[in-house]
Design a protein around this motif. Structure first.
Motif, short mmCIF file in Angstrom:
data_model
loop_
_atom_site.label_atom_id
_atom_site.label_comp_id
_atom_site.label_asym_id
_atom_site.label_seq_id
_atom_site.Cartn_x
_atom_site.Cartn_y
_atom_site.Cartn_z
N ASP A 61 -18.88 49.81 42.44
CA ASP A 61 -19.10 51.24 42.19
C ASP A 61 -19.94 51.80 43.33
O ASP A 61 -20.96 51.22 43.71
CB ASP A 61 -19.80 51.44 40.85
CG ASP A 61 -20.05 52.91 40.56
OD1 ASP A 61 -19.15 53.74 40.81
OD2 ASP A 61 -21.17 53.22 40.10
N VAL A 62 -19.53 52.90 43.85
CA VAL A 62 -20.20 53.48 45.02
C VAL A 62 -21.68 53.76 44.74
O VAL A 62 -22.51 53.66 45.63
CB VAL A 62 -19.44 54.73 45.52
CG1 VAL A 62 -19.60 55.90 44.58
CG2 VAL A 62 -19.86 55.10 46.90
N LYS A 63 -22.03 54.09 43.51
CA LYS A 63 -23.44 54.33 43.16
C LYS A 63 -24.27 53.05 43.24
O LYS A 63 -25.47 53.09 43.43
CB LYS A 63 -23.55 54.94 41.76
CG LYS A 63 -23.06 56.36 41.68
CD LYS A 63 -24.19 57.30 41.84
CE LYS A 63 -23.69 58.72 41.61
NZ LYS A 63 -24.72 59.68 41.78
N ALA A 64 -23.63 51.89 43.09
CA ALA A 64 -24.32 50.60 43.14
C ALA A 64 -24.30 49.99 44.54
O ALA A 64 -24.96 48.99 44.79
CB ALA A 64 -23.69 49.63 42.15
N CYS A 65 -23.57 50.59 45.45
CA CYS A 65 -23.42 50.04 46.81
C CYS A 65 -24.69 50.30 47.63
O CYS A 65 -25.12 51.45 47.77
CB CYS A 65 -22.22 50.66 47.49
SG CYS A 65 -22.03 50.12 49.20
N ARG A 66 -25.23 49.25 48.18
CA ARG A 66 -26.45 49.38 48.99
C ARG A 66 -26.19 50.09 50.32
O ARG A 66 -27.10 50.71 50.88
CB ARG A 66 -27.06 48.02 49.25
CG ARG A 66 -27.65 47.42 48.01
CD ARG A 66 -28.32 46.12 48.30
NE ARG A 66 -28.85 45.57 47.05
CZ ARG A 66 -29.39 44.40 46.96
NH1 ARG A 66 -29.51 43.63 48.02
NH2 ARG A 66 -29.85 43.96 45.81
N LEU A 67 -24.98 50.00 50.82
CA LEU A 67 -24.67 50.68 52.08
C LEU A 67 -24.59 52.19 51.89
O LEU A 67 -25.02 52.95 52.74
CB LEU A 67 -23.36 50.16 52.67
CG LEU A 67 -23.35 48.70 53.10
CD1 LEU A 67 -21.98 48.33 53.64
CD2 LEU A 67 -24.42 48.42 54.13
N HIS A 68 -24.04 52.61 50.77
CA HIS A 68 -23.92 54.04 50.48
C HIS A 68 -25.25 54.64 50.05
O HIS A 68 -25.51 55.81 50.29
CB HIS A 68 -22.89 54.27 49.37
CG HIS A 68 -21.65 54.95 49.83
ND1 HIS A 68 -21.54 56.29 49.99
CD2 HIS A 68 -20.46 54.44 50.20
CE1 HIS A 68 -20.34 56.60 50.42
NE2 HIS A 68 -19.66 55.48 50.56
N ASN A 69 -26.05 53.87 49.39
CA ASN A 69 -27.28 54.40 48.80
C ASN A 69 -28.54 53.89 49.48
O ASN A 69 -29.53 53.61 48.82
CB ASN A 69 -27.30 54.06 47.30
CG ASN A 69 -26.21 54.80 46.58
OD1 ASN A 69 -26.17 56.02 46.61
ND2 ASN A 69 -25.31 54.08 45.95
N ASN A 70 -28.51 53.80 50.79
CA ASN A 70 -29.71 53.41 51.52
C ASN A 70 -30.49 54.67 51.93
O ASN A 70 -30.08 55.79 51.65
CB ASN A 70 -29.35 52.55 52.73
CG ASN A 70 -28.47 53.27 53.73
OD1 ASN A 70 -28.41 54.50 53.76
ND2 ASN A 70 -27.78 52.51 54.56
N LEU A 71 -31.60 54.47 52.60
CA LEU A 71 -32.46 55.60 52.97
C LEU A 71 -31.74 56.59 53.88
O LEU A 71 -31.84 57.80 53.69
CB LEU A 71 -33.73 55.07 53.67
CG LEU A 71 -34.78 56.12 54.01
CD1 LEU A 71 -35.26 56.83 52.76
CD2 LEU A 71 -35.95 55.47 54.73
N ILE A 72 -30.97 56.10 54.84
CA ILE A 72 -30.24 56.99 55.76
C ILE A 72 -29.21 57.81 54.99
O ILE A 72 -29.06 59.00 55.20
CB ILE A 72 -29.58 56.19 56.89
CG1 ILE A 72 -30.66 55.57 57.78
CG2 ILE A 72 -28.63 57.05 57.71
CD1 ILE A 72 -30.16 54.57 58.78
N GLY A 73 -28.49 57.16 54.07
CA GLY A 73 -27.50 57.86 53.25
C GLY A 73 -28.12 58.94 52.40
O GLY A 73 -27.57 60.04 52.26
N LYS A 74 -29.28 58.66 51.83
CA LYS A 74 -29.97 59.65 51.00
C LYS A 74 -30.47 60.82 51.85
O LYS A 74 -30.39 61.97 51.42
CB LYS A 74 -31.12 58.99 50.24
CG LYS A 74 -30.62 58.07 49.15
CD LYS A 74 -31.75 57.37 48.44
CE LYS A 74 -31.17 56.41 47.40
NZ LYS A 74 -32.18 55.66 46.70
N PHE A 75 -30.96 60.52 53.04
CA PHE A 75 -31.41 61.57 53.95
C PHE A 75 -30.24 62.46 54.35
O PHE A 75 -30.32 63.68 54.31
CB PHE A 75 -32.07 60.95 55.19
CG PHE A 75 -32.50 61.97 56.21
CD1 PHE A 75 -33.65 62.73 56.01
CD2 PHE A 75 -31.76 62.17 57.37
CE1 PHE A 75 -34.04 63.69 56.94
CE2 PHE A 75 -32.15 63.12 58.31
CZ PHE A 75 -33.29 63.88 58.08
#
Length: 113
Positions: A61-75
């Protein structure tokens, strides 16, 4: 400037729609999949390694993916009001062609928060 058209080849690995990107439209970027300079992108690298066109093909699940939900992604999501997980969900539910058509209709690279 290139016109925005519905082309599934213009969907980036992370779910952005390169076909509506200003840099792509003025010829300064070839889009995610052809951009050899984007070797820094971990999401793109992951999709290439798994032979996926986008993250929508992944079982995680994209919400559980560490690559999608890292600090850079959140920024990135905050600054650009981008909801890439929503893009991936849309692709999973409706298909790449429907996503490309929707982004073309909206004239947007991403779903907005």
């Amino acid at each position: 400037m290139k016109e925005i058209t519905a082309d599934t080849k213009m969907i980036a690995a992370c779910g952005l729609y390169c076909g509506a990107c200003k840099k792509y439209r003025i010829g300064k970027c070839p889009g995610c999949h052809k951009n050899e300079k984007a070797s820094w992108c971990k999401i793109r690298k992951c999709c290439i390694e798994k032979d996926f066109h986008t993250c929508a093909e992944c079982k995680i699940d994209v919400k559980a993916c560490r690559l999608h939900n890292n600090l850079i992604g959140k920024f990135f999501a905050f600054v650009f009001r981008s909801d890439r997980p929503a893009c991936i969900r849309y692709i999973r539910e409706n298909g790449e062609q429907a996503f490309a058509e929707e982004m073309t209709r909206r004239g947007e690279q991403t779903m907005r928060k």
